[in-house]
Design an enzyme around this catalytic site. Structure first.
Site: not given
Length: 271
Positions: A2-3, A58, A92, A111, A152, A261
């Protein structure tokens, strides 16, 4: 995982059911989540009244009149639901926070990458201390990104997903924002112009706001507190569309791994 839009959707779904409620009790079926659940959760929450529910990055914070807040993270697969108190737990379902009105706030996390911690009312938890600005705040601008990016060499997608730079922008919304701004995710952060960072900041704000309006993105794990899916998945331009046609130019989308990613982008529209 989830973002920000998914966590914001969870917040908006939970808040009307929690604020003002007195906590009757806490049941910990599995106290060893990502980190052990601290003893303050069982000791301080029973008898406390929930005064506010808010989000930072988050993380969800359930503020109480017990001198602190429960700090929750959904991890990779966690969800929070408010259910009738006699609803039998499923696999869970690790934590129940029962309320005075007979309902229960239930935390499910297959998880176990999520967490339930305690933040004292007089301190900022160490997990929140070094976070960057909220992407929907006035502090997050293209000028801010451009200044921070100077020198950067990391890929701009990695830079955008750094929670010390800006919070809540994960793999899905970084990919979508870079596509809308026309910036290759491979480009070095320090080599993106001010004008392009301004477009990127606008894209992040627009996409996150729209994703919240659409209830987030339902991929493998996320569902909102009422069990409804998020509908932003239907709007995705690049994320998860490797090998498909770009919706903007029709060319086949590219795929690479950036910072461990999966990343999908259009080599024509994004430079």
């Amino acid at each position: 995982m989830p973002e920000l839009p998914e966590v914001e959707t969870t917040l908006r779904g939970l808040s009307p059911h929690l604020v003002g409620q007195r906590i009757h009790g806490v049941i910990l079926r599995r106290p060893d989540l990502r980190w052990p659940i601290p003893e303050q959760i069982e000791r301080l929450l029973p008898g406390a009244t929930i005064t506010n529910v808010r989000r930072r990055a988050k993380y969800l914070l359930i503020d109480t009149d017990a001198g602190g807040s429960a700090l929750l993270h959904l991890g990779m697969s966690g969800s929070l639901r408010v259910l009738p108190g006699d609803t039998l737990p499923r696999a869970h379902d690790h934590v129940d926070i029962s309320l005075q009105n007979g309902r229960v706030l239930r935390f499910n996390d297959p998880r176990r990458f999520g967490c339930l911690l305690w933040q004292s009312g007089t301190q900022t938890h160490e997990l929140l201390a070094a976070l960057g600005p909220e992407p929907l705040s006035d502090a997050f601008t293209g000028d801010y990104l451009h200044a921070l990016a100077q020198g950067r060499r990391a890929a701009v997608k990695t830079f955008l997903m750094d929670q010390a730079v800006v919070v809540g922008v994960g793999n899905i919304y970084a990919a979508e924002s870079l596509h809308r701004a026309g910036i290759s995710p491979l480009r070095e952060a320090g080599k993106v112009s001010l004008a392009r960072y301004r477009r990127l900041a606008d894209a992040v704000k627009d996409i996150l706001a729209y994703a919240i309006q659409r209830g987030g993105t339902t991929l493998r794990d996320f569902i909102s507190p009422d069990g409804a899916p998020g509908y932003f998945e239907q709007e995705l331009s690049v994320y998860g569309r490797e090998g498909e046609a770009c919706k903007q130019c029709g060319r086949v989308l590219k795929h690479a791994t950036i910072g461990q990613r999966a990343t999908v982008w259009c080599g024509s529209c994004q430079r």
